[in-house]
Write a protein that holds these residues in place. Structure first.
Motif, PDB file in Angstrom:
ATOM      1  N   PHE A   1       0.790  -1.218   0.026  1.00  0.00           N
ATOM      2  CA  PHE A   1      -0.093  -0.012   0.052  1.00  0.00           C
ATOM      3  C   PHE A   1       0.897   1.162  -0.078  1.00  0.00           C
ATOM      4  N   ASN A   2       1.900   1.257   0.809  1.00  0.00           N
ATOM      5  CA  ASN A   2       2.764   2.338   0.836  1.00  0.00           C
ATOM      6  C   ASN A   2       3.950   2.349  -0.277  1.00  0.00           C
ATOM      7  N   TRP A   3       4.252   1.257  -0.824  1.00  0.00           N
ATOM      8  CA  TRP A   3       5.340   1.222  -2.132  1.00  0.00           C
ATOM      9  C   TRP A   3       4.683   1.851  -3.177  1.00  0.00           C
ATOM     10  N   VAL A   4       3.154   1.576  -3.565  1.00  0.00           N
ATOM     11  CA  VAL A   4       2.496   1.965  -4.779  1.00  0.00           C
ATOM     12  C   VAL A   4       2.513   3.667  -4.699  1.00  0.00           C
ATOM     13  N   GLY A   5       2.743   4.198  -3.491  1.00  0.00           N
ATOM     14  CA  GLY A   5       2.963   5.528  -3.628  1.00  0.00           C
ATOM     15  C   GLY A   5       1.164   6.078  -3.308  1.00  0.00           C
ATOM     16  N   PHE A   6       0.961   7.330  -3.931  1.00  0.00           N
ATOM     17  CA  PHE A   6      -0.461   7.947  -3.909  1.00  0.00           C
ATOM     18  C   PHE A   6      -0.395   8.553  -2.562  1.00  0.00           C
ATOM     19  N   LYS A   7      -1.318   9.472  -2.248  1.00  0.00           N
ATOM     20  CA  LYS A   7      -1.378  10.444  -1.401  1.00  0.00           C
ATOM     21  C   LYS A   7      -2.384   9.802  -0.136  1.00  0.00           C
ATOM     22  N   THR A   8      -1.793   9.591   0.912  1.00  0.00           N
ATOM     23  CA  THR A   8      -2.618   8.598   2.114  1.00  0.00           C
ATOM     24  C   THR A   8      -3.034   9.699   3.055  1.00  0.00           C
ATOM     25  N   LYS A   9      -4.131   9.694   3.909  1.00  0.00           N
ATOM     26  CA  LYS A   9      -4.254  10.336   4.934  1.00  0.00           C
ATOM     27  C   LYS A   9      -4.557   9.324   5.992  1.00  0.00           C
ATOM     28  N   TYR A  10      -4.070   9.401   7.132  1.00  0.00           N
ATOM     29  CA  TYR A  10      -4.537   8.290   8.454  1.00  0.00           C
ATOM     30  C   TYR A  10      -5.434   9.077   9.380  1.00  0.00           C
ATOM     31  N   LEU A  11      -6.521   8.305   9.836  1.00  0.00           N
ATOM     32  CA  LEU A  11      -7.406   8.840  10.881  1.00  0.00           C
ATOM     33  C   LEU A  11      -6.954   8.056  12.131  1.00  0.00           C
ATOM     34  N   PRO A  12      -6.714   8.962  12.925  1.00  0.00           N
ATOM     35  CA  PRO A  12      -6.383   7.941  14.524  1.00  0.00           C
ATOM     36  C   PRO A  12      -7.712   7.333  15.138  1.00  0.00           C
ATOM     37  N   TYR A  13      -7.617   6.323  15.682  1.00  0.00           N
ATOM     38  CA  TYR A  13      -8.687   5.755  16.580  1.00  0.00           C
ATOM     39  C   TYR A  13      -8.102   4.949  17.697  1.00  0.00           C
ATOM     40  N   LYS A  14      -8.793   4.708  18.571  1.00  0.00           N
ATOM     41  CA  LYS A  14      -8.248   3.807  19.879  1.00  0.00           C
ATOM     42  C   LYS A  14      -8.816   2.303  19.550  1.00  0.00           C
ATOM     43  N   ASN A  15      -8.012   1.395  20.031  1.00  0.00           N
ATOM     44  CA  ASN A  15      -8.103  -0.077  19.810  1.00  0.00           C
ATOM     45  C   ASN A  15      -9.549  -0.388  20.061  1.00  0.00           C
ATOM     46  N   VAL A  16     -10.066  -1.327  19.250  1.00  0.00           N
ATOM     47  CA  VAL A  16     -11.408  -2.035  19.590  1.00  0.00           C
ATOM     48  C   VAL A  16     -11.047  -3.383  19.562  1.00  0.00           C
ATOM     49  N   GLU A  17     -11.719  -4.062  20.589  1.00  0.00           N
ATOM     50  CA  GLU A  17     -11.606  -5.632  20.818  1.00  0.00           C
ATOM     51  C   GLU A  17     -12.560  -6.328  19.682  1.00  0.00           C
ATOM     52  N   ARG A  18     -12.360  -7.632  19.570  1.00  0.00           N
ATOM     53  CA  ARG A  18     -13.147  -8.332  18.564  1.00  0.00           C
ATOM     54  C   ARG A  18     -14.581  -8.582  19.696  1.00  0.00           C
ATOM     55  N   VAL A  19     -15.756  -8.468  18.501  1.00  0.00           N
ATOM     56  CA  VAL A  19     -17.056  -8.597  18.951  1.00  0.00           C
ATOM     57  C   VAL A  19     -17.212  -9.976  19.342  1.00  0.00           C
ATOM     58  N   ALA A  20     -16.785 -11.033  18.787  1.00  0.00           N
ATOM     59  CA  ALA A  20     -16.882 -12.386  19.054  1.00  0.00           C
ATOM     60  C   ALA A  20     -15.861 -13.195  18.611  1.00  0.00           C
ATOM     61  N   GLY A  21     -15.692 -14.516  18.889  1.00  0.00           N
ATOM     62  CA  GLY A  21     -14.639 -15.433  18.415  1.00  0.00           C
ATOM     63  C   GLY A  21     -13.510 -15.029  19.026  1.00  0.00           C
TER      64      GLY A  21
END
Length: 309
Positions: A184-204
């Motif tokens: 994803f990073n090697w191909v380039g293109f302009k990327t924006k990252y949105l921060p968020y807090k970790n979320v645990e699995r809902v099941a399994g």
């Protein structure tokens, strides 16, 4: 109206799929897009395929799935989903809802402006994750960003929305051994990252053990850096230099003290083991790269489809 493809690799997600679909549908129905789902069953051993068949029967126009003949790994599942997707925008998500659907409108808003080609999500913490696993993950990002020209954002997940142009660029890389975070990073293109807090699995339970994550990290390093080969070269040169110094010391000592004996069998064994260990290490590193070349030259398919709807 633009079309949004939602790609969801699945492995033993029987419990999470019935929770994932309505949670995402609740969000995307409020967005100004047409949607399609592409679930990829990666050779699951539980009832994942049965759940996907149910979803397809409920909404055959919108919900689609691909089922592999066996388990090929998440990277293969991700690649298959991207190949199947037909949308103007494509988003990759995990079925366990650790990728919060509520961020989809914000991701779409950012990417639809045309300013960005990709909007990804980045975890700001690892709450709920084992401390040792978190430590290894952090060290991986530190190491790979120091030894590779392809930089990977710490905490970045595969959860990202991409334009059709970027998806096509990713698909153009047909390498057998895939490391999507790097691609994803090697191909380039302009990327924006949105921060968020970790979320645990809902099941399994997660299938990603510490050992599997470690092997995945090694794959990432060997895919996007030649530093291990350089380390092997330098290690070989250093040990050769140390050996020459050692021989000079032995010769000088013999000249100065003709009656003196050799350093002894214990020191000789240590030297032999040291040199042997370095040689095996270097062979292992080189063998790792040769093995990847060998798999690529076989030109085997990245995955094999058994069922597709």
């Amino acid at each position: 109206m633009p079309k949004l493809s939602i790609v969801v690799p699945c492995y033993n997600e029987e419990e999470t799929i019935p929770l994932f679909y309505p949670a995402v549908e609740k969000v995307v129905k409020q967005m100004p897009v047409d949607t399609e789902y592409w679930f990829v069953n990666d050779g699951s051993s539980d009832g994942t395929l049965a759940e996907l068949r149910k979803l397809h029967e409920q909404d055959p126009e919108q919900v689609h799935y691909v089922s592999f003949s066996r388990n090929f790994g998440k990277e293969a599942g991700l690649y298959a989903g991207l190949q199947a997707a037909t949308g103007d925008y494509v988003v990759v998500m995990d079925a366990d809802l650790q990728d919060p659907p509520e961020y989809l409108p914000e991701m779409y808003k950012a990417i639809s402006t045309g300013e960005y080609d990709c909007v990804g999500m980045r975890r700001t913490d690892r709450k709920g994750e084992a401390k040792f696993k978190s430590f290894l993950s952090n060290q991986f990002y530190n190491v790979i960003n120091k030894i590779s020209d392809t930089k990977i954002v710490s905490g970045a997940r595969d959860y990202r929305m991409m334009t059709r142009q970027m998806v096509d660029a990713v698909l153009s890389l047909t390498e057998y051994n895939r490391f999507s975070k790097g691609i994803f990073n090697w191909v380039g293109f302009k990327t924006k990252y949105l921060p968020y807090k970790n979320v645990e699995r809902v099941a399994g339970t997660t299938d990603w053990s510490t050992w599997k994550l470690f092997k995945y990290a090694i794959d990432g390093i060997t895919d996007f850096s030649e530093a291990p080969l350089a380390i092997a070269t330098w290690a070989g040169g250093l040990t050769a230099f140390i050996s020459i110094i050692g021989m000079i010391i032995v010769i000088i000592r013999k000249i100065i003290e003709p009656a003196s004996s050799a350093f002894g069998w214990a020191s000789m064994v240590c030297i032999i083991l040291f040199l042997g260990g370095i040689q095996l290490l270097c062979l292992g590193i080189v063998g790792r790269y040769i093995g990847r070349i060998y798999m690529q030259t076989k030109k085997r398919p990245i995955y094999i489809i058994k069922e597709k709807k």
